[in-house]
Each structure stands twice: as structure tokens, then as C-alpha cells.
Design a protein around this motif. Sequence first.
Motif, mmCIF file in Angstrom:
data_model
loop_
_atom_site.group_PDB
_atom_site.id
_atom_site.type_symbol
_atom_site.label_atom_id
_atom_site.label_comp_id
_atom_site.label_asym_id
_atom_site.label_seq_id
_atom_site.Cartn_x
_atom_site.Cartn_y
_atom_site.Cartn_z
ATOM 1 N N VAL A 139 0.839 -1.207 0.000
ATOM 2 C CA VAL A 139 0.000 0.000 0.000
ATOM 3 C C VAL A 139 0.865 1.246 0.000
ATOM 4 C CG1 VAL A 139 -1.656 1.338 1.358
ATOM 5 C CG2 VAL A 139 -1.978 -1.120 1.081
ATOM 6 N N ALA A 140 1.929 1.254 0.803
ATOM 7 C CA ALA A 140 2.815 2.416 0.864
ATOM 8 C C ALA A 140 3.490 2.664 -0.481
ATOM 9 C CB ALA A 140 3.861 2.222 1.956
ATOM 10 N N PRO A 144 2.100 6.980 -3.534
ATOM 11 C CA PRO A 144 2.439 8.182 -4.320
ATOM 12 C C PRO A 144 1.654 8.279 -5.622
ATOM 13 C CG PRO A 144 4.424 7.179 -3.431
ATOM 14 C CD PRO A 144 3.307 6.224 -3.153
ATOM 15 N N ALA A 145 1.524 7.171 -6.352
ATOM 16 C CA ALA A 145 0.762 7.199 -7.595
ATOM 17 C C ALA A 145 -0.702 7.525 -7.329
ATOM 18 C CB ALA A 145 0.893 5.865 -8.324
ATOM 19 N N ALA A 146 -1.265 6.961 -6.251
ATOM 20 C CA ALA A 146 -2.663 7.236 -5.916
ATOM 21 C C ALA A 146 -2.875 8.707 -5.584
ATOM 22 C CB ALA A 146 -3.092 6.351 -4.746
ATOM 23 N N VAL A 147 -1.935 9.299 -4.858
ATOM 24 C CA VAL A 147 -2.045 10.719 -4.503
ATOM 25 C C VAL A 147 -2.020 11.585 -5.756
ATOM 26 C CG1 VAL A 147 -0.875 12.627 -3.346
ATOM 27 C CG2 VAL A 147 -1.106 10.430 -2.185
ATOM 28 N N VAL A 148 -1.122 11.269 -6.682
ATOM 29 C CA VAL A 148 -1.039 12.045 -7.924
ATOM 30 C C VAL A 148 -2.345 11.946 -8.706
ATOM 31 C CG1 VAL A 148 0.116 12.213 -10.158
ATOM 32 C CG2 VAL A 148 1.464 11.904 -8.077
ATOM 33 N N VAL A 149 -2.905 10.738 -8.807
ATOM 34 C CA VAL A 149 -4.165 10.551 -9.539
ATOM 35 C C VAL A 149 -5.287 11.365 -8.900
ATOM 36 C CG1 VAL A 149 -5.956 8.867 -10.111
ATOM 37 C CG2 VAL A 149 -3.542 8.292 -10.454
ATOM 38 N N VAL A 150 -5.382 11.340 -7.579
ATOM 39 C CA VAL A 150 -6.433 12.097 -6.888
ATOM 40 C C VAL A 150 -6.262 13.590 -7.129
ATOM 41 C CG1 VAL A 150 -7.329 12.740 -4.625
ATOM 42 C CG2 VAL A 150 -6.846 10.345 -5.128
ATOM 43 N N GLY A 281 9.489 6.214 5.902
ATOM 44 C CA GLY A 281 8.635 6.325 7.079
ATOM 45 C C GLY A 281 7.431 7.212 6.822
ATOM 46 N N LEU A 282 7.636 8.321 6.092
ATOM 47 C CA LEU A 282 6.517 9.194 5.735
ATOM 48 C C LEU A 282 5.524 8.460 4.840
ATOM 49 C CD1 LEU A 282 5.161 11.992 5.639
ATOM 50 C CD2 LEU A 282 6.676 12.542 3.713
ATOM 51 N N THR A 283 6.033 7.661 3.903
ATOM 52 C CA THR A 283 5.152 6.911 3.013
ATOM 53 C C THR A 283 4.347 5.866 3.778
ATOM 54 O OG1 THR A 283 6.817 7.207 1.279
ATOM 55 C CG2 THR A 283 5.063 5.623 0.868
ATOM 56 N N LEU A 284 5.004 5.165 4.716
ATOM 57 C CA LEU A 284 4.282 4.197 5.531
ATOM 58 C C LEU A 284 3.198 4.880 6.356
ATOM 59 C CD1 LEU A 284 7.251 1.984 6.781
ATOM 60 C CD2 LEU A 284 5.470 1.316 5.161
ATOM 61 N N GLY A 286 1.641 7.592 5.483
ATOM 62 C CA GLY A 286 0.580 7.941 4.539
ATOM 63 C C GLY A 286 -0.323 6.760 4.227
ATOM 64 N N GLY A 287 0.268 5.563 4.111
ATOM 65 C CA GLY A 287 -0.558 4.385 3.886
ATOM 66 C C GLY A 287 -1.511 4.119 5.035
ATOM 67 N N ALA A 288 -1.032 4.351 6.272
ATOM 68 C CA ALA A 288 -1.907 4.171 7.433
ATOM 69 C C ALA A 288 -3.016 5.216 7.450
ATOM 70 C CB ALA A 288 -1.079 4.244 8.717
ATOM 71 N N TRP A 289 -2.681 6.451 7.107
ATOM 72 C CA TRP A 289 -3.713 7.495 7.043
ATOM 73 C C TRP A 289 -4.741 7.176 5.971
ATOM 74 C CZ3 TRP A 289 -4.569 10.759 10.766
ATOM 75 C CH2 TRP A 289 -3.523 11.163 11.593
ATOM 76 N N LEU A 290 -4.288 6.606 4.847
ATOM 77 C CA LEU A 290 -5.228 6.190 3.810
ATOM 78 C C LEU A 290 -6.195 5.154 4.355
ATOM 79 C CD1 LEU A 290 -6.124 6.193 0.833
ATOM 80 C CD2 LEU A 290 -4.414 4.418 0.410
ATOM 81 N N GLY A 291 -5.687 4.235 5.190
ATOM 82 C CA GLY A 291 -6.568 3.258 5.813
ATOM 83 C C GLY A 291 -7.615 3.901 6.697
ATOM 84 N N VAL A 292 -7.235 4.946 7.411
ATOM 85 C CA VAL A 292 -8.201 5.667 8.252
ATOM 86 C C VAL A 292 -9.325 6.247 7.400
ATOM 87 C CG1 VAL A 292 -8.503 7.638 9.801
ATOM 88 C CG2 VAL A 292 -6.464 6.189 10.014
ATOM 89 N N VAL A 293 -8.945 6.920 6.304
ATOM 90 C CA VAL A 293 -9.937 7.592 5.455
ATOM 91 C C VAL A 293 -10.861 6.565 4.798
ATOM 92 C CG1 VAL A 293 -10.233 9.025 3.404
ATOM 93 C CG2 VAL A 293 -8.454 9.583 5.063
#
Length: 393
Positions: A139-140, A144-150, A281-284, A286-293
Motif C-alpha cells: 500500500v505504501a 504516491p501514484a494514488a495521490v497524484v491521480v487524486v 517512514g513518511l510513506t508508511l 501515509g498508507g496508514a492514514w489512507l486506511g483511516v480515510v
Amino acid sequence: MSSPDLLPRRPGDRPGDRPGTGADADGRRRPAGRWSRRTLAAGTVLAAAAALVGLAALTGLWPAALLDPGAAWLAGAASPRAAVVVQTVAALVGTGGGIAALAGALPRRAGAVLATAELAVFGILLQGTATLAVLGYLVAMALPAAVVVVLVQVVRRYPTARWAVGVPALALLAAGAVAAREPLAALAAHLGGALAAQAGRLVTVLLVLGVGTAWAGVLAATLAGTPALDRATAWVVRHRVPITVVAACGPLPYALVRLTWLTPWPLLGHEALDLPTRIWGLTLSGGAWLGVVLTLGLVRPWGEVFPRWVPRLAGRPVPVAAAAVPGGLVAAAVTFAAVPMLLLLPDDGLVPVLVSAVVFPCWLWGPALALAVWGYVGHRTFSGARAPGRMAP
């Protein structure tokens, strides 16, 4: 039930059903044949793949470190070879039983026993801490690709947010990529090499997870329509909002801990972290925050109707499976990892144990997420929920 088959051979009424109801003579609903058959077919196919992988490992055609102690609890408790043998035998049994059930030759009670046994083997004995780590890393890496697409979709679909959010965020990401091109290249090379070196192990971990998840779904489909499960579903649907909030809080401690890697006082790491490691670490996080959302989406309107920024699907109802399948997969992974994580808790005092249990709360997060997905499916399927213009599946 009026028929001994694990699954109805085709949708519609059967002998013993009340005409036109799709229910048994005693008034209990049957699980939808379409969903049951798809779940059972998935469990059968994945079990067959797991059997092939197990046989290849036993004959030396698959990586020797197929099921090390980090990937399977049984490998540490007995031996890696014992874990591979158990995987192969259980997968062959699941394949044969699944084929029999799809052919209508397996009684429902026997199907429930088979699903329970497959779930016990692939969801407990063959699970370890590697399952959650593999999912988190994948997921991590995709984040980055998912963020760019959004952000691109925000620029395309939201005129107001285009210049306030979309364009500045894309410009900031581009500037950061240019400024940190060397550490980013080093990180990408390291991750690519790790993926190549551990490809066989990653495939096995994900395959075992898929088999366990699919047979958990088969067990749920087998029990569907019983009064006890109907009452449980009604309770979960009534309380699904607080349950989902609890589930969304599950990855928060880990997300916050990884953010400390951007400070001089990183937790779960040493102080001399290089820049690629801090970026990771920042990417990991971000993956956890994506799980929250995404977890909160189970109780938000955009979890039932695609928002405007989703290309080609905006305004359409979200298929139940689009949320239930990935949500159920993550819930299974976290729940399956709960026991191995608890076994790995440090034994050097109460405080370290509590810290580990809070940072990695699989014991709470996994069951809560499973209940949240259950509530979402119950709300969309059985509660008469409707999306604008169309009935939910």
C-alpha cells in the motif's frame, strides 16, 4: 435447511421454498446463490493455487524460505517443512471439497465444517507477522501514484479547489521529487531489489491470506439466513457508525509513530536515519492514514456513491464488493496477524508490552474492521439502502 447442498444449484425457488420468496419453508432466507458461488469458486481456485505452490516447495521448485517463522506461526512452532506440508494437504482438501460443493454434492453442514477447517489452517496456523507487513508495504509503495491521480482529478473536476489545493499540491510534489531525486532513486532501487529477492515469499504470503479470507467468506455464506446471524447482522448495522470509528482509529498509532521519523526523535527507529529511510517512514504513515480515510468511507455517503472526482464512475452507486472485498481482505490480514503480534510482545516489563499493544492494536483493529465491513454489507444489502437514482445491490 430443506436441501442438503452447500449452495443452491441456480438462483430462484427450489422445492421446499415458499414460492417467489427465495426462502426456506421455515421462512429463513438463503444466501444469494450468486454471491455464495463466487465466494466458493474463489476459495477453490485459491486453494488449488496454494496446493501447487506447496507441492513446488516440497520438490524444491519454489524458494526454500517459503514459510519461515515470520511468515507462518506453524513454521516457528514446528518447522518450515511441516508448515509447507500442512499448507499442501489443507489446500488439496479445500480444492476437492470446493469442487464437490460447487457440484452440489456436499451437504451444507459438511461445507461449514470444511470452511471452518480451512479458515483455521490458513487463518491461524499459517499466519504470521509478515502478512500485515507485506500489505502495508505494498500500500505504501502504491500511495504516491494514488495521490497524484487524486490531485489530477481534483484539478479536472473541482474548479474552486483547482487553484487552492490541486495545482499547489502537484507543484509541491514535483518540486520535492526534483529536490530529493537522489534519495528517492536510492529508495526505489532498494525497494525494487527487495521485491525481486522476496518475490516467492510475497506471493506465498498473499496467497495464504487470500485462501483464508475466501474460506471465511464461504463460512459466512454458509451461515447466512439463519436467525442467529440475522439478529447479529441487525445489531451490527444498528451500531455500525461507532464500530467503524473504532476501526478507523486502529492504524492511527502506527501512522503517528512513523511521522516521528521526520523529527530528530524517531520512534521505533534509531536517531541516525538517512533521508531515504525518513521518506519511507513518511510513506508508511501515509498508507496508514489512507486506511483511516477509507475505513470512514464505510459510513460516509461517498462510500455508497462515487464522488465527482472518480473518472467515469462519478454519481454511480459503489458496488458492495468494491468496498467489502478489499475491506474484508485487510480485516482478515489484521485479525490473522493479531495472535502472532501478541506472541511477539516484549517480556521485559509492563510498559513495553502496553506500548507494543497500542502501536500495533491488531487485537482490536482487526475484529473492529471486520464488524465495520459486516455492517456496511448489511446496511447496503439488507437495510433497503438506496443510492440516488438506483437501488443498491
